[in-house]
Design a protein around this motif. Structure first.
Motif, mmCIF file in Angstrom:
data_model
loop_
_atom_site.group_PDB
_atom_site.id
_atom_site.type_symbol
_atom_site.label_atom_id
_atom_site.label_comp_id
_atom_site.label_asym_id
_atom_site.label_seq_id
_atom_site.Cartn_x
_atom_site.Cartn_y
_atom_site.Cartn_z
ATOM 1 N N LYS A 101 -6.353 9.983 4.153
ATOM 2 C CA LYS A 101 -5.988 8.612 3.798
ATOM 3 C C LYS A 101 -4.774 8.106 4.569
ATOM 4 O O LYS A 101 -4.597 6.904 4.767
ATOM 5 C CB LYS A 101 -5.728 8.529 2.288
ATOM 6 N N LYS B 287 -6.249 4.688 5.338
ATOM 7 C CA LYS B 287 -5.722 3.407 4.886
ATOM 8 C C LYS B 287 -4.416 3.072 5.609
ATOM 9 O O LYS B 287 -4.062 1.912 5.760
ATOM 10 C CB LYS B 287 -5.504 3.444 3.376
ATOM 11 N N GLU C 118 -10.831 -2.231 11.040
ATOM 12 C CA GLU C 118 -10.814 -1.305 9.908
ATOM 13 C C GLU C 118 -9.993 -1.826 8.730
ATOM 14 O O GLU C 118 -10.102 -1.296 7.618
ATOM 15 C CB GLU C 118 -10.241 0.051 10.356
ATOM 16 N N ASN D 43 -11.288 7.283 8.377
ATOM 17 C CA ASN D 43 -11.048 5.903 7.924
ATOM 18 C C ASN D 43 -9.778 5.793 7.078
ATOM 19 O O ASN D 43 -9.817 5.421 5.902
ATOM 20 C CB ASN D 43 -12.245 5.374 7.114
ATOM 21 N N ILE E 1 0.825 -1.202 0.000
ATOM 22 C CA ILE E 1 0.000 0.000 0.000
ATOM 23 C C ILE E 1 0.864 1.259 0.000
ATOM 24 O O ILE E 1 0.442 2.315 -0.472
ATOM 25 C CB ILE E 1 -0.969 -0.002 1.211
ATOM 26 N N MET F 104 -6.815 -1.470 8.291
ATOM 27 C CA MET F 104 -5.806 -0.495 7.885
ATOM 28 C C MET F 104 -4.399 -1.029 8.149
ATOM 29 O O MET F 104 -4.191 -1.990 8.913
ATOM 30 C CB MET F 104 -6.012 0.817 8.640
ATOM 31 N N SER F 105 -3.428 -0.396 7.520
ATOM 32 C CA SER F 105 -2.020 -0.704 7.751
ATOM 33 C C SER F 105 -1.487 0.251 8.816
ATOM 34 O O SER F 105 -1.953 1.391 8.921
ATOM 35 C CB SER F 105 -1.217 -0.546 6.467
ATOM 36 N N GLU G 136 -0.851 -4.118 2.735
ATOM 37 C CA GLU G 136 -2.208 -3.884 3.214
ATOM 38 C C GLU G 136 -2.484 -4.712 4.464
ATOM 39 O O GLU G 136 -2.238 -5.915 4.480
ATOM 40 C CB GLU G 136 -3.217 -4.235 2.117
ATOM 41 N N GLU H 202 -0.969 4.766 -3.741
ATOM 42 C CA GLU H 202 -2.066 4.752 -4.714
ATOM 43 C C GLU H 202 -1.594 5.220 -6.100
ATOM 44 O O GLU H 202 -2.270 6.003 -6.781
ATOM 45 C CB GLU H 202 -3.237 5.614 -4.230
#
Length: 609
Positions: free
Chosen positions: A92, A175, A205, A173, A5, A207-208, A34, A73
């Motif tokens: 993010k 990432k 969640e 929220n 990610i 998430m990382s 991730e 991304e």
């Protein structure tokens, strides 16, 4: 294999200095997958926090330069325009900083601060933001969240403030969550709660997490993979279990060797030095018990009986007392010549107030204090000043303890000159000798505090404390703020000085790993009272009080193979020490478990909810 990610390629972060450019991060490459937790570990100055700030592009734009690539991304964060990076930062990719009190605005309620992120990034209305803020606070286990959104940062404890920061970071929220030393300043039980909370939220969640720390026990507890940083470079990377089982780089071995492990003192009678590891070769000396060159005598150096200290609470200067903080309540203990008594407990339990009251830096309300048989409570100002030559204090923050305008030679000499114990030329000779004793060079006397590292500054404070040749030293969280290897060096120094000079230490700490290593006896404090006291072996091998067990259960274990073992639930908040003006403390009953080991038996109303 999970998708990457975030990927960092050859990151170089340079700061402008008077001597030219300095590479705080020098060619670092790493990635986060991730849903995984990547720990970046290293001591102060290793470049780990600068790496995190570089990802967020939060380094000073006018005095720093970031080169390389940070891919997220499909975009290189280092080439994005400012308005686009602002949409990613806090949205993010979110960040939790080490000190929540400096990260939260003191003039805004915590509800408005969390709501601001929701309105800015998610476009919620004020009513929607309020409802979502309450949901987030409940998610991070803040009780009565609906009423607490109107509270200000100072109304929360350290652990609760850190939960607010986590709620704020989770608002959009993200990432990726970057956690920069989020538990370093917290007590072990609060640290355990925060680690458990981050793991739970990560699972919920998906998430990382990029977790930055210098605590290898925390790394073992939370990280899937680990990157070890040293002098701005990533010197070792791998699965956390592999790094702990087979560390390859000398610096990694040094970090692991400096970690105090609970239970390592089983069967040993005397305190034990920390192992010292050569960072270049990785060679480690064999830790040895501190020699008893000065035998511990059973003659009390310090006798404390019924010590009580309360602080009045008023709504105004002329207002009546509306309540009292019962900071220290009927505390009794002795410290013998050549002995270390550790006073342990969480923030707010009364440890530091006890230490200050012992030196009469804060006058007790009642009780007796005797140093070498002399009643300190009956001394006038001049007599107390003379008595203080025999008792000195080392504070937690050495930088705040030293006058930035005085050279360290002048700071160490000041007690000698103030007490008229030496001429200026004699003081210079004494300072040179004291600096040698604490492992510094005499020529360093002309330097100023800002020219030293944290560990060196703490050595200077120890030298100053020794200048009057005291018999008792109160060490108030003297090594809590230090990196693991520096902590080991300072603790070893204190142990050597004790063996050579017969010093008595009142060692105030919440670090149970260090306490087990250095202490002869341990007293456990909770809500201003000693709830258990005994030999180090008795407290660590046979704890009796629920709070003692709670403290020991909260210590992170530097062994990734034991991660599946769930620790005891530690979610209860410490109760408030504030009482009404007419409150009369109950008479406590103690049970003797074994000779010298006593535990409070009437404690139900003390324990956390």
């Amino acid at each position: 294999m999970a998708a990457k990610i975030l990927q960092i390629e050859n990151l170089v972060t340079t700061f402008d200095t008077a001597e030219g450019g300095f590479n705080a991060v020098d060619g670092v490459s790493l990635y986060i997958e991730e849903g995984e937790t990547l720990a970046v570990v290293g001591e102060s100055g290793s470049g780990k926090s600068v790496t995190a700030l570089s990802i967020m592009r939060l380094t000073p734009p006018n005095s720093s330069k970031i080169e390389g690539a940070i891919w997220f991304e499909g975009k290189n964060l280092l080439t994005l325009p400012d308005d686009e990076i602002r949409q990613i930062r806090g949205n993010k990719i979110a960040m939790i900083f080490q000190e929540p009190m400096t990260s939260l605005n003191p003039v805004y309620s915590i509800g408005s601060q969390i709501g601001e992120a929701l309105i800015t990034h998610r476009g919620l209305s004020h009513s929607e933001a309020k409802a979502e803020t309450i949901r987030l606070l409940e998610k991070v286990r803040i009780p009565t969240a609906k009423s607490r959104i109107r509270d200000y940062p100072h109304n929360f404890s350290g652990g609760m403030r850190q939960r607010v920061m986590i709620a704020m970071a989770l608002a959009c929220n993200p990432k990726i969550l970057i956690a920069d030393e989020p538990t370093t300043a917290l007590d072990v039980t609060i640290q355990a709660q925060i680690l458990d909370l981050i793991k739970s939220l990560q699972k919920e969640e998906g998430m990382s997490v990029l977790f930055i720390t210098h605590d290898m026990g925390v790394v073992a507890e939370i990280a899937d993979r680990t990157v070890v940083m040293y002098n701005g470079e990533a010197v070792e990377t791998g699965a956390t279990a592999d790094i702990f089982a087979h560390p390859k780089h000398p610096y990694t071995r040094a970090l692991l060797a400096a970690v105090p492990r609970l239970g390592s003192m089983e069967g040993r009678k005397r305190p034990m030095r920390f192992p010292v590891v050569n960072r270049v070769t990785g060679e480690c000396d064999v830790p040895v018990e501190v020699p008893d060159t000065v035998k511990i005598t059973q003659r009390p150096l310090l006798e404390v009986k019924g010590l009580t200290k309360r602080f009045d609470m008023r709504s105004g200067i002329l207002s009546p007392v509306k309540g009292r903080v019962h900071a220290v309540e009927n505390v009794s203990f002795n410290v013998n010549v050549g002995e270390t008594l550790a006073l342990v407990g969480e923030s707010g339990c009364g440890k530091s107030t006890t230490g200050r009251a012992v030196l009469r830096l804060s006058d007790p309300d009642s009780g007796t204090l005797a140093l070498n048989g002399v009643d300190l409570m009956k001394l006038n100002k001049a007599e107390l000043r003379n008595a203080r030559r025999q008792m000195q204090m080392i504070f937690q923050d050495p930088f705040a303890s030293l006058n930035p305008r005085l050279s360290i030679g002048a700071a160490v000499a000041e007690p000698l000159l103030a007490n008229k114990l030496a001429t200026r030329s004699q003081a210079r000779e004494k300072v040179a000798d004291l600096l040698r004793q604490v492992g510094l060079q005499p020529e360093m006397a002309e330097r100023f505090p800002h020219e030293f590292s944290g560990g060196q500054r703490q050595r200077i404070c120890i030298a100053r404390a020794l200048s009057l040749e005291p018999g008792l030293i109160v060490a108030d969280e003297a090594v809590s703020a230090l990196d693991v290897s520096v902590k080991a060096q300072v603790v070893n120094l204190m142990l050597d000085l004790q063996a050579r000079m017969g010093l008595g230490y009142l060692f105030i700490s919440h670090d149970m790993g260090v306490v087990e290593r250095v202490s002869h006896r341990v007293a456990v404090m909770y809500l201003g009272e000693i709830v258990e006291i005994g030999s180090r072996e008795a407290i660590f091998q046979n704890p009796q009080h629920p709070y003692t067990k709670r403290l020991l259960a909260a210590v992170p274990v530097a062994d990734p193979t034991r991660r599946p073992e769930r620790r005891a639930a530690l979610n209860g908040e410490i109760k408030s020490p504030v009482r009404s003006p007419d409150y009369v403390p109950p008479v406590r009953q103690f049970r003797q478990v074994s000779p010298g080991h006593s535990v409070m038996v009437s404690y139900d109303e003390l324990m956390p909810n």
